[in-house]
Enzyme design. Structure first.
Site, PDB file in Angstrom:
ATOM      1  N   LYS A  26     -18.535 -20.353   8.175  1.00 26.34           N
ATOM      2  CA  LYS A  26     -18.771 -19.494   9.199  1.00 26.34           C
ATOM      3  C   LYS A  26     -20.218 -19.318   9.508  1.00 26.34           C
ATOM      4  O   LYS A  26     -20.900 -19.056   8.336  1.00 26.34           O
ATOM      5  CB  LYS A  26     -17.996 -18.138   9.466  1.00 26.34           C
ATOM      6  CG  LYS A  26     -16.760 -18.281   9.001  1.00 26.34           C
ATOM      7  CD  LYS A  26     -15.998 -18.709  10.390  1.00 26.34           C
ATOM      8  CE  LYS A  26     -14.380 -18.411  10.218  1.00 26.34           C
ATOM      9  NZ  LYS A  26     -13.552 -18.986  11.371  1.00 26.34           N
ATOM     10  N   ARG A  28     -23.399 -17.179   9.895  1.00 23.37           N
ATOM     11  CA  ARG A  28     -23.663 -15.590  10.176  1.00 23.37           C
ATOM     12  C   ARG A  28     -25.091 -15.357  10.003  1.00 23.37           C
ATOM     13  O   ARG A  28     -25.892 -16.206   9.501  1.00 23.37           O
ATOM     14  CB  ARG A  28     -22.989 -15.116   8.421  1.00 23.37           C
ATOM     15  CG  ARG A  28     -21.557 -15.367   8.297  1.00 23.37           C
ATOM     16  CD  ARG A  28     -20.666 -14.150   9.191  1.00 23.37           C
ATOM     17  NE  ARG A  28     -19.350 -14.201   9.098  1.00 23.37           N
ATOM     18  CZ  ARG A  28     -18.444 -14.563   9.846  1.00 23.37           C
ATOM     19  NH1 ARG A  28     -18.997 -14.987  11.310  1.00 23.37           N
ATOM     20  NH2 ARG A  28     -17.316 -14.460   9.913  1.00 23.37           N
ATOM     21  N   TYR A  39     -24.448  -9.615   5.610  1.00 26.81           N
ATOM     22  CA  TYR A  39     -24.526 -10.704   6.551  1.00 26.81           C
ATOM     23  C   TYR A  39     -23.523 -10.317   7.824  1.00 26.81           C
ATOM     24  O   TYR A  39     -22.595  -9.406   7.650  1.00 26.81           O
ATOM     25  CB  TYR A  39     -23.777 -12.030   5.916  1.00 26.81           C
ATOM     26  CG  TYR A  39     -22.792 -11.901   5.029  1.00 26.81           C
ATOM     27  CD1 TYR A  39     -21.456 -12.097   5.327  1.00 26.81           C
ATOM     28  CD2 TYR A  39     -23.077 -11.510   3.769  1.00 26.81           C
ATOM     29  CE1 TYR A  39     -20.118 -11.942   4.702  1.00 26.81           C
ATOM     30  CE2 TYR A  39     -22.025 -11.415   2.928  1.00 26.81           C
ATOM     31  CZ  TYR A  39     -20.678 -11.529   3.213  1.00 26.81           C
ATOM     32  OH  TYR A  39     -19.564 -11.274   2.284  1.00 26.81           O
ATOM     33  N   CYS A 158     -18.671 -28.641 -12.103  1.00 26.17           N
ATOM     34  CA  CYS A 158     -19.723 -29.100 -13.056  1.00 26.17           C
ATOM     35  C   CYS A 158     -19.135 -28.977 -14.411  1.00 26.17           C
ATOM     36  O   CYS A 158     -19.485 -29.864 -15.308  1.00 26.17           O
ATOM     37  CB  CYS A 158     -20.898 -28.248 -13.123  1.00 26.17           C
ATOM     38  SG  CYS A 158     -20.748 -26.604 -12.740  1.00 26.17           S
ATOM     39  N   LEU A 411      10.726  31.653 -20.484  1.00 25.84           N
ATOM     40  CA  LEU A 411      10.592  30.343 -21.431  1.00 25.84           C
ATOM     41  C   LEU A 411      10.305  30.514 -22.781  1.00 25.84           C
ATOM     42  O   LEU A 411      10.544  29.884 -23.855  1.00 25.84           O
ATOM     43  CB  LEU A 411       9.843  29.234 -20.900  1.00 25.84           C
ATOM     44  CG  LEU A 411      10.213  28.836 -19.346  1.00 25.84           C
ATOM     45  CD1 LEU A 411       9.366  27.677 -18.819  1.00 25.84           C
ATOM     46  CD2 LEU A 411      11.573  28.125 -19.462  1.00 25.84           C
ATOM     47  N   GLY A 417       0.248  35.257 -23.956  1.00 22.53           N
ATOM     48  CA  GLY A 417       1.121  36.148 -23.149  1.00 22.53           C
ATOM     49  C   GLY A 417       2.547  35.414 -22.920  1.00 22.53           C
ATOM     50  O   GLY A 417       3.107  34.482 -23.555  1.00 22.53           O
ATOM     51  N   VAL A 418       3.079  35.574 -21.889  1.00 30.22           N
ATOM     52  CA  VAL A 418       4.681  35.245 -21.502  1.00 30.22           C
ATOM     53  C   VAL A 418       4.610  33.955 -20.655  1.00 30.22           C
ATOM     54  O   VAL A 418       3.769  34.052 -19.554  1.00 30.22           O
ATOM     55  CB  VAL A 418       5.489  36.355 -20.967  1.00 30.22           C
ATOM     56  CG1 VAL A 418       6.909  35.939 -20.673  1.00 30.22           C
ATOM     57  CG2 VAL A 418       5.690  37.472 -21.974  1.00 30.22           C
ATOM     58  N   VAL A 419       5.501  33.265 -20.587  1.00 33.41           N
ATOM     59  CA  VAL A 419       5.512  31.946 -20.010  1.00 33.41           C
ATOM     60  C   VAL A 419       6.982  32.146 -19.422  1.00 33.41           C
ATOM     61  O   VAL A 419       7.897  32.111 -19.895  1.00 33.41           O
ATOM     62  CB  VAL A 419       5.310  30.586 -20.602  1.00 33.41           C
ATOM     63  CG1 VAL A 419       5.471  29.539 -19.691  1.00 33.41           C
ATOM     64  CG2 VAL A 419       4.215  30.588 -21.282  1.00 33.41           C
ATOM     65  N   ASP A 524      -7.070  21.152 -29.947  1.00 29.86           N
ATOM     66  CA  ASP A 524      -6.063  21.912 -30.472  1.00 29.86           C
ATOM     67  C   ASP A 524      -4.853  20.887 -30.169  1.00 29.86           C
ATOM     68  O   ASP A 524      -3.632  21.349 -30.011  1.00 29.86           O
ATOM     69  CB  ASP A 524      -5.924  23.263 -29.786  1.00 29.86           C
ATOM     70  CG  ASP A 524      -4.748  24.151 -30.521  1.00 29.86           C
ATOM     71  OD1 ASP A 524      -4.344  23.688 -31.749  1.00 29.86           O
ATOM     72  OD2 ASP A 524      -4.376  25.102 -30.115  1.00 29.86           O
TER      73      ASP A 524
END
Length: 662
Positions: A26, A28, A39, A158, A411, A417-419, A524
């Site tokens: 093409k 350009r 281009y 080549c 859990l 702390g608490v989960v 950790d």
């Protein structure tokens, strides 16, 4: 717009086509500035040689260019790429057909390969090559070898090398024949004025470059999963639909446009680029090992069951795993076929049947065995490809209203702390870490939240948000149904096969490779700080001790707490942390996995453990670990940090074992 150094009309050869034809060439308009070679598409106006810019078609960053050289002419080129015959004169403007000829090729080589450009005159080619070499003279990656001939039909003429980015076969030489080494420090010379015949190809200065405004210029992606908006800024995703990306700067959320013109933010891990979209197919499983594929196929037990997966033994390749039954083997037989690729980028399992894409290959073998153990009759998918977690509950929604949380059950209780397990807005499962007042300073909490907000990986427990406007403060993360890895190992001691134990280690190693690449230290890493979801996938959690480092080393303040049984000598003696101290901890975690949750150095207290580790004592080989698995663990415990492998190397070693032993 940057100042234009040179601009000319050239013929450009397409870089993307596998076969070359007249349609691949093409005209350009090329522009060179200090930073870019660009281009443009253009049109001749009626009755003259004036030009009108229609659109930018592409560009190359000058800093990425590694070589600029001529190219040997083609054999038997078409008329438009032949040199003028005797008697033809470019100065005679009536011979317009001669002006249409572009017989002098040169190449601009950068990271995507060679860009081939054809000049109408030798003088113009020389000027462009000279000027390009001048602007790239300080580039850091200039090559010393190049390919003097074209790359055509999948190879260089080549030297017959088939990789477009293959190292050159001819040494670059200066005019006196010596090798071009070092860099010139001469100031850039002002380009020569155009000759009369070139004047007619030069445009007026271009207007400022417009921002992309059409969908055709935007990155296109395909949705892998459905996504329902969580807030007003989000955009709905429909699996299999295409979307255009407007903005990518807010990882892991992208601003997107759907086919109806609606804009909004989408989770970037829910989409894949169109050109790389194997993931939209049910039969493709991206990151599974040979043993996992065999396990899935045996569980289904269907004749012709198959999985397409990434090859663990051949990087960048794919493997098709197929299950078939026979009278000789009622348990079924599994065969693994590596998808091969020709120099022309055609795929095949059987050499007589070539295809332009892997989906085309799979479609053919779904109807024809063609040498395989069975037709590909039944696609088997990896755990139904459930949608991944998003980074936050909607774009930008890190601060969560406590009123949107429902607490369902406790859990566990940790140091801070608490989960609890709960729901967000009554529908999304979440884990809620309630920070006990006085156990964690505001700064420590902010540090942990910032770390988790900036990290997103499928093998890391994902942060959803925080609640900081009341006490106690909350951290909300994805919910992991099977709890911590340590308890998971201890409570199900007799149920694990070697392949499952190795898979747990692989999951953790993938997460740590990601952290390593982002220059984060975990500090950790242990089985207690990894969690297991309902599909058995292990994810790394608890970044309370994580640190971001620039020099791969962090020295904690005196008196800081650290996990003695998971720490290397340099941490025990000097509190010096690095990615290699995380590697040591990973070796201990592997030992925990293969000992099914035993305490490391169980016969010693912390002081005795410290003394023995400094003196060279190492953990013994667990009964469930093969010699090769133990060798990986042991490599993590080298006294010198620099002698320990990286997580990238560790992951490669684990994948090798998964492919060969399990």
């Amino acid at each position: 717009m940057a100042s234009v150094i040179l601009e000319s009309i050239f013929l450009k050869r397409s870089q993307q086509k596998k076969k070359t034809s007249p349609l691949n060439f093409k005209k350009r308009l090329f522009l060179l500035t200090e930073s870019k070679l660009s281009y443009y598409e253009y049109d001749f106006e009626r009755g003259g040689v004036g030009l009108t810019l229609s659109s930018k078609k592409g560009s190359v960053d000058v800093e990425k260019i590694t070589c600029v050289e001529t190219v040997a002419p083609e054999n038997n080129p078409p008329p438009e790429r032949q040199a003028p015959r005797k008697g033809e004169d470019y100065n005679n403007m009536e011979q317009i057909s001669i002006i249409e000829r572009f017989p002098y090729p040169f190449q601009v080589v950068y990271d995507e390969g060679p860009l081939y450009i054809f000049s109408p005159t030798e003088e113009l080619r020389k000027r462009w090559i000279h000027q390009l070499k001048s602007v790239i003279r300080y580039n850091s990656d200039l090559v010393q070898k190049y390919h003097p001939c074209f790359w055509i039909d999948g190879q260089y003429l080549c030297c017959s090398q088939t990789a477009k980015n293959a190292m050159g076969c001819q040494i670059l030489e200066s005019r006196n024949g010596s090798l071009k080494v070092g860099r010139s420090h001469r100031k850039t010379k002002k380009p020569l004025p155009p000759t009369p015949e070139e004047d007619q190809m030069v445009m007026k200065p271009l207007p400022p470059e417009p921002a992309p405004s059409t969908a055709g210029e935007m990155k296109k992606v395909v949705a892998l999963y459905n996504y329902e908006p969580m807030n007003a800024q989000d955009l709905q995703l429909q699996k299999g639909e295409e979307y255009f990306i407007l903005e990518e700067s807010h990882l892991p959320w992208w601003k997107a446009l759907d086919k109806n013109g609606r804009e909004g933010y989408i989770p970037s891990n829910y989409v894949t680029e169109t050109r790389n979209s194997l993931e939209i197919f049910e039969w493709y499983s991206k990151n599974i090992t040979r043993s996992q594929a065999e396990q899935l196929l045996k569980q289904e037990g269907k004749e012709g069951g198959f999985i397409v997966r990434d090859s663990t033994s051949k990087t960048g390749k794919y493997t098709v795993s197929v299950y078939a039954k026979s009278s000789v083997d009622p348990q079924g037989t599994i065969r693994h076929y590596v998808v091969c690729c020709t120099p022309q980028n055609q795929y095949y399992l059987a050499e007589k049947h070539l295809f332009n894409s892997i989906p085309e290959l799979i479609t053919y073998h779904q109807h024809n065995s063609a040498g395989l153990i069975s037709r590909l009759k039944y696609p088997v998918s990896q755990h139904k490809k459930s949608a991944p977690s998003t980074a936050g509950l909607g774009y930008g929604s890190w601060e969560i209203d406590p009123k949107d949380l429902t607490f369902l059950k406790e859990l566990g209780t940790g140091q801070f702390g608490v989960v609890k397990y709960g729901k967000w807005r009554g529908q999304y499962n979440v884990a809620i870490k309630m920070i006990r007042e006085g156990s964690m300073s505001e700064d420590e909490f902010i540090d942990e939240a910032k770390v988790m907000m900036n990290l997103s990986h499928e093998k890391l427990v994902q942060l959803y948000g925080v609640c900081t406007k009341q006490r106690p403060i909350f951290i909300i993360t994805e919910y992991m149904a099977n709890g911590c890895l340590l308890n998971f190992l201890r409570e199900t001691r007799q149920r694990f096969q070697p392949a499952q134990l190795l898979e747990m280690c692989k999951d953790v190693c993938e997460a740590m490779e990601y952290l390593e690449s982002k220059q984060f230290l975990h500090r950790d890493l242990a089985a207690r700080n990894c969690l297991v979801n309902d599909q058995g996938i292990v994810k790394v959690s608890d970044f309370g001790l994580s640190r971001y480092v620039l020099d791969d080393e962090y020295t904690s303040s005196m008196g800081s707490k650290f996990p003695v049984r998971w720490s290397p000598p340099e941490v025990l003696l000097y509190s010096k942390f690095s990615s290699k101290s995380d590697v040591w901890s990973f070796g201990v975690l592997m030992w925990e996995v293969y000992s099914l949750g035993k305490m490391p150095y169980e016969r010693f207290n912390n002081s005795e453990t410290t003394e023995h580790v400094i003196q060279g004592l190492r953990l013994y080989r667990p009964q469930a670990a093969s010699e090769r698995v133990y060798a990986i663990m042991y490599s993590c415990w080298h006294e010198k940090p620099e002698e320990r492998p990286t997580f990238t190397v560790l992951l490669s070693s684990i994948l090798d074992i998964a492919d060969e032993e399990c």
